[in-house]
Scaffold this active site. Sequence first.
Site, short mmCIF file in Angstrom:
data_model
loop_
_atom_site.label_atom_id
_atom_site.label_comp_id
_atom_site.label_asym_id
_atom_site.label_seq_id
_atom_site.Cartn_x
_atom_site.Cartn_y
_atom_site.Cartn_z
N GLU A 1 -4.34 1.06 9.98
CA GLU A 1 -3.88 2.43 10.22
C GLU A 1 -3.82 2.73 11.71
O GLU A 1 -2.87 3.35 12.21
CB GLU A 1 -4.81 3.45 9.56
N HIS B 1 -2.95 3.24 -4.53
CA HIS B 1 -2.31 2.67 -3.33
C HIS B 1 -0.88 2.19 -3.63
O HIS B 1 -0.45 1.16 -3.12
CB HIS B 1 -3.15 1.50 -2.78
N GLU C 1 -10.13 2.62 -4.74
CA GLU C 1 -9.81 4.01 -4.40
C GLU C 1 -8.69 4.59 -5.27
O GLU C 1 -7.78 5.24 -4.76
CB GLU C 1 -9.40 4.09 -2.92
N TRP D 1 -7.98 -3.36 8.61
CA TRP D 1 -7.11 -2.30 8.10
C TRP D 1 -6.39 -1.72 9.32
O TRP D 1 -7.03 -1.40 10.33
CB TRP D 1 -7.94 -1.22 7.40
N ASP E 1 0.87 -1.19 0.00
CA ASP E 1 0.00 0.00 0.00
C ASP E 1 0.90 1.22 0.00
O ASP E 1 2.13 1.10 -0.03
CB ASP E 1 -0.96 -0.02 1.22
C1 ACM Z 1 -11.01 -0.57 0.96
O1 ACM Z 1 -11.46 -0.51 2.10
N1 ACM Z 1 -10.36 0.45 0.44
C2 ACM Z 1 -11.15 -1.76 0.14
#
Ligand code: ACM
Length: 517
Positions: free
Chosen positions: A459, A252, A315, A457, A179
């Site tokens: 972060e 990304h 995205e 995710w 990413d």
């Molecule tokens: C995503 O949450 N961008 C797949």
Amino acid sequence: MCKSPKSESQMSVHAILPAPLSTLAQPGHFSLCASTPILADTGLEKEALLLSESLGLKMLSGAATDEPVIRLVLDEARSGELGKEGYHLDISAEGVVLTAATRTGIFRGGQSLRQCLPPLAGSNSDPVPAVTLLDKPRFAWRGCMLDVSRHFMPVPFIKKLLDQLAFYKLNTFHWHLTDDQGWRIEMKQYPRLTEVGSTRPRTLIGHNQTEPHRFNEEPHSGFYTQEEIREVVAYAAERHINIVPEIDMPGHMQAAIAAYPELGNVEGIQHPRCHWGICKNILNVKPETIRFMQNILEEVMDLFPGPYIHIGGDECVKDQWKESEEAQAKMRELGLASEEELQRWFLQQMKDCIEARGRRLIGWEEILEGGLAEGATVVSWRSMEKGIEAAQAGHDVVMAPQSHVYFDFYQCENSENEPLAIRGFTTLEDVYSFNPIPPELPASAHAHILGGQCQLWTEYMPTTSHVEYMLFPRLCAFAQTVWSPGEHELFADFQLRLNPHLKRLKDLSVNFREPEV
Ligand code: ACM
């Protein structure tokens, strides 16, 4: 509908999570001791060994004995009834007989046996009530995604996580390896991807929406060598888990562009991104860039033997393509009407490369934009809507909607005392209400819903213990939604089923959030 636990003597069967398809209590009890032998059919040696280790048994096989034994029986003739992952487990005073049509079925059934018994049961001979179970999953895709780009997670943690996924009968680990904030997989052809792309010089403190941004000036780095990747793939395979690697493109990609600036559209990108949110730095559409990415996919396919290769696709803000003369010229040359079509063209070439090796492309729902290529599988994440659309158009779909299975959301409405999370909240009960087949989907399209997947995710999850906190016990609720029959038990009954698992998680040093009662 399964029944609630009624008495202490039934508790052990009700500790099986996800709830099995059918259970029938039988008279009598089975007692396990450290010397109980496991007698396994040929071909089941690995499954027998893992089961014996997890039960704390001392003997793998033994001479004929009058004592109870655990038998593992491979019976291909039962494949129609049990499928690829189903099993029949018979626990009685005479011993245990676990039957399946495949090694995978034996492994899954072994997890149910483990759950009927205390951890490392061999050292503890509490009798278990006799029972017959017939069990198989509702969905073939029962996944968990982990992002190791935003925060790197070391190999021992990945293995611990795989153990937990296996214990709850999940079969797919989606490894988000690249990413903007870090490239985490060694590529022999392109060493700078990890030399440069695996380290960001600093990391945002606090929430991305809190301005001005403040940074922790510590570099954050980490990547998996190819040897480590192979080790993890083998570890997962022993637990009958398939790994789906993700190389997220054409957005990304800042970490890769920092390592190889010729991949980008603009100059001056020197390191992976240090804060979160959608990034405008995307790949360019030069033939050399396409080849570069195909070379990466080739190397990835050498490492990961599974049928699916995830190419991201999410995205991807197209501003740089709108401003790039090169991208615009490419669109004219190909007769494409929009940047979305240009992304489709880009991904088509990845698809060709993946399919040339007999594999299948999977991507986030944005791969539908500009027209979805035939044979691609879609992960529906912003909602279930795109998944419904794709399934009706004849594409395979994995449902992974933010509304139910994004585990980076808070776990309760009043989040004052919770560690910082991305936004929103998804309670244990919200997760439990997840149904990968939404009621509005016509029956004719049901077969295209492969299953469901939860997402981590990272972060806002800087440590492995924090990842576990966000995952458990929501993973347990999720597991039941993708394994157990659609008409599954009431949430209150699920909570009773969950209780012994909280103790088990504690015993295994797995962090979790204490659920509200
Ligand atoms: C995503 O949450 N961008 C797949």
